[in-house]
Design an enzyme around this catalytic site. Sequence first.
Site, short mmCIF file in Angstrom:
data_model
loop_
_atom_site.label_atom_id
_atom_site.label_comp_id
_atom_site.label_asym_id
_atom_site.label_seq_id
_atom_site.Cartn_x
_atom_site.Cartn_y
_atom_site.Cartn_z
N GLU A 26 45.42 -20.41 90.53
CA GLU A 26 44.47 -19.33 90.79
C GLU A 26 45.19 -18.23 91.58
O GLU A 26 45.76 -18.51 92.65
CB GLU A 26 43.30 -19.87 91.61
N GLU B 44 40.49 -26.72 89.59
CA GLU B 44 41.60 -27.50 90.16
C GLU B 44 41.95 -28.72 89.33
O GLU B 44 43.13 -29.07 89.14
CB GLU B 44 41.27 -27.91 91.59
N GLN C 34 45.01 -23.68 95.39
CA GLN C 34 45.02 -22.56 96.32
C GLN C 34 45.01 -22.98 97.80
O GLN C 34 45.77 -22.46 98.59
CB GLN C 34 43.87 -21.60 96.02
N ASP D 239 42.18 -27.93 101.08
CA ASP D 239 40.80 -28.45 101.02
C ASP D 239 40.32 -28.60 99.57
O ASP D 239 39.52 -29.47 99.28
CB ASP D 239 39.85 -27.49 101.74
N TYR D 240 40.81 -27.74 98.68
CA TYR D 240 40.30 -27.76 97.31
C TYR D 240 41.05 -28.76 96.43
O TYR D 240 40.73 -28.93 95.25
CB TYR D 240 40.33 -26.34 96.72
N HIS E 210 38.94 -24.01 104.85
CA HIS E 210 40.22 -23.30 104.78
C HIS E 210 41.20 -23.86 105.80
O HIS E 210 42.26 -23.31 106.00
CB HIS E 210 40.04 -21.79 105.00
#
Length: 813
Positions: free
Chosen positions: A504, A535, A557, A560-561, A602
């Site tokens: 991304e 993801e 990115q 956390d993701y 984040h």
Amino acid sequence: MSDKITKTKESIDFTSFKNQVLKDYKLACESREASLLGRKEVLTGKAKFGIFGDGKELAQIALSKQFKNGDFRSGYYRDQTIMLAIEELTIEQYFSGLYGHTDVEIEPQSAGRQMGGHYATRNLDDSGNWKNLMTQKNSSSDISPTAGQMPRLVGLAQASKVYRSNSNLSGLQKSKKFSDNGNEVAFGTIGDASTSEGPFWESINAAGVMQIPLVMSVWDDGYGISVPRKYQTTKGSISDALAGMQRSETKDGYEIFVTRGWDYPHLCETYEKAVKLAREEHVPVFIHVKEVNQPQGHSTSGSHERYKSTERLQWEKDFDCIEKFKAWILAFDANGNTIASLNELEKIQTDAKQKVRDAKNKSWKLYTKDIHIDLVEACALLKSLSQISPQKIFIEKEIEGLEKAYEPIRKDIISTVRKVLRMVSTENNNEKQELANWVKSILNNANNRYSSHLYSESQESVLKAEHVPATYNADAKMEDGRIILRENFKKQLEKVPELLIFGEDAGKIGGVNQSLEGLQEQFGEERVFDTGIRECTIVGQGIGMAMRGLRPIAEIQYLDYLLYAIQVLSDDLATVQYRTKGGQKAPLIISTRGHRLEGIWHSGSPMGVIVNALRGINICVPRNMTKAAGFYNTLLISDEPALVVEPLNGYRTKEPFPNNLGDFNEPLGVPELVKEGKDITLVSYGSTFNLCEIAEKTLSQMGISIELIDVQTLIPFDINHAISKSIEKTNRLIIVDEDVSSGATGYILDKVLVEQNAFFHLDSAPQTLSAKDHRPAYGTDGDYFSKPNVDDIIEGIYEIMHETDPLRYPKLY
Ligand SMILES: Cc1ncc(C[n+]2csc(CCOP(=O)(O)OP(=O)(O)O)c2C)c(N)n1
Ligand SMILES: [Mg+2]
């Protein structure tokens, strides 16, 4: 329909047409017999669990006719007929899989590691090097989670597009092992109910966006175990639900086909059209195969009589695809040309029964013979021991138990021997020693049988990479960390034509932190590109492309993701080598960034989750960007999957600019002793390490001497036990990170105290300092009060010293 077939028939030699049909019929019968007999083998206790492809034979035969060398399958447990048809599975191997034979020569799908029905081809040679995948038909190794095959499928199909669009790459000699100008298609298969899963939709959308040669088949038998389609799919039809994806004159999309699982000519015609389109034009195609049946129900774990109506059960019989095929053959008459008589077809069926029975017997013999070797050895050793042991009668009873057991397995044998060793624990004789040695050798073999290849065992293992340190000019300038990363990627993109970087915002703007700035402009959209926000399939793209010889770096990115991709990473990527016992690999690098950005989602650092979910993947946690670049460089000369977590606070921090970018590397599994000290060993990593360095300066002024160790990689972890050696000197340990309590610090503590035996050297209780158990709150204050800060680190260490010497280090408050 039969008109069309008639016309086709007339244009080719009728005899070869007839032979082909009969060959298909034979294969369908053999595959069906394998399912029927397979179920019996489970129900009689010879195999543990069975899940078979009965009812799906015809559709798979039609698909396999279009399967060419270099193509890939990413499918699920119903696909035995495809595997038989493409000649990547024999009936013997199918039964060996069912029994769990651990010899890779006899059970090449997984060497007995996966349950039967999980298929794979051997794409690496014995040394772990790529075979020429263009001279074989390929299947990526199946996994059990429903729809788990989908994300990887996207990458397998995308690889063709990459090879076709990038002439520099496709022109290379080494690319010839993987592609012929991108003419390969990736065949996906899935059950109707599994299309309810998120990864299915994500993958279908991604492939439609990217226009890649993916041929997606749904075997729609109306059920997901007992749950019928009406609870699974909008409108009760996956092709209706996907209708909006149908391409048009003006808009790209899918070409959607609908056919029926018992309709041989229509199936053949559909697959021919569909695959041609995907192969030649790189249009993704979707084939909804309706009216597929399931003669034996879902699996050996229950019968379908429990949940199917009498009418449905009757339908299963009436629309049995082989019966329908048989009827079609018998009715076939084109100007007097017929295919076969009932007698001929029955003979084919009888022969199939015999062939499958013989194959099953042969596999069972091979399976039991292998175990019998252990049984004979164990009994002989036990007998020798019984002759001289005071426990004679008890040992003899155990021997008798083993000799009389019906088909004992390895567990029965070794467990008996271990029991006897406990009986004779106080004896001291050669016979006992020999028995003990035997147990050790069996456990050692078991390690190879069941636990090898979690990581690469090839010459390109990360542990074998030769270390090249970063070097600097005397007047080396200081640069932002992101520039060091970017310039390093630049060198690698120049050096490694297979390297692709995507994610991304990775393409046009060069990454949210600008570490890829300008790279798309320089190297083109084929090399550095944007993806949708997805993801799970970003990782899937990476896995599939890595399985086809490319070197993807897939960007997630923020750390956390990564949780959106944790399933595919854990179930698929982390197990590729293991579940094929070194038959496949996917050297994918996942690049992400994490830790302290001051706000929930984040700034998380779920390293404990990651390190525990991803055994099988190397986990690098660099504290700065030169280290990060060094890890990428090591990984690019290795053949293993890895995750690199760039420290978010490092992009704009100045670091000296190395003069050998692209060449230097950082060894994995080797912590760095950043500062020597004598009072306490402080172990940390990533962004928090930088705080530890600041804390160390204050502590030093307070008269406390810290030995600072950056672990650098959580997997592999400190292969030379440097941390234990440090504790031997300091006798104290504190581990600091910003995960929740008992997360990665718990992991490190176990490694150091238990695996490295460091508790011997401790004079104080070991301490861990981690973040609060909630997600880190927003802002600088939120960060300060959620995560270990410099003050916490100073005080945490001071407290240990206070307990050691309260006079010298009085309580602070
Ligand atoms: C993620 C996940 N959830 C549940 C299961 C258990 N399970 C195995 S097969 C299956 C049904 C699949 O049905 P379908 O996709 O229609 O395939 P079929 O078996 O009917 O061919 C389920 C729920 C699983 N393997 N993975
Ligand atoms: Mg189903």
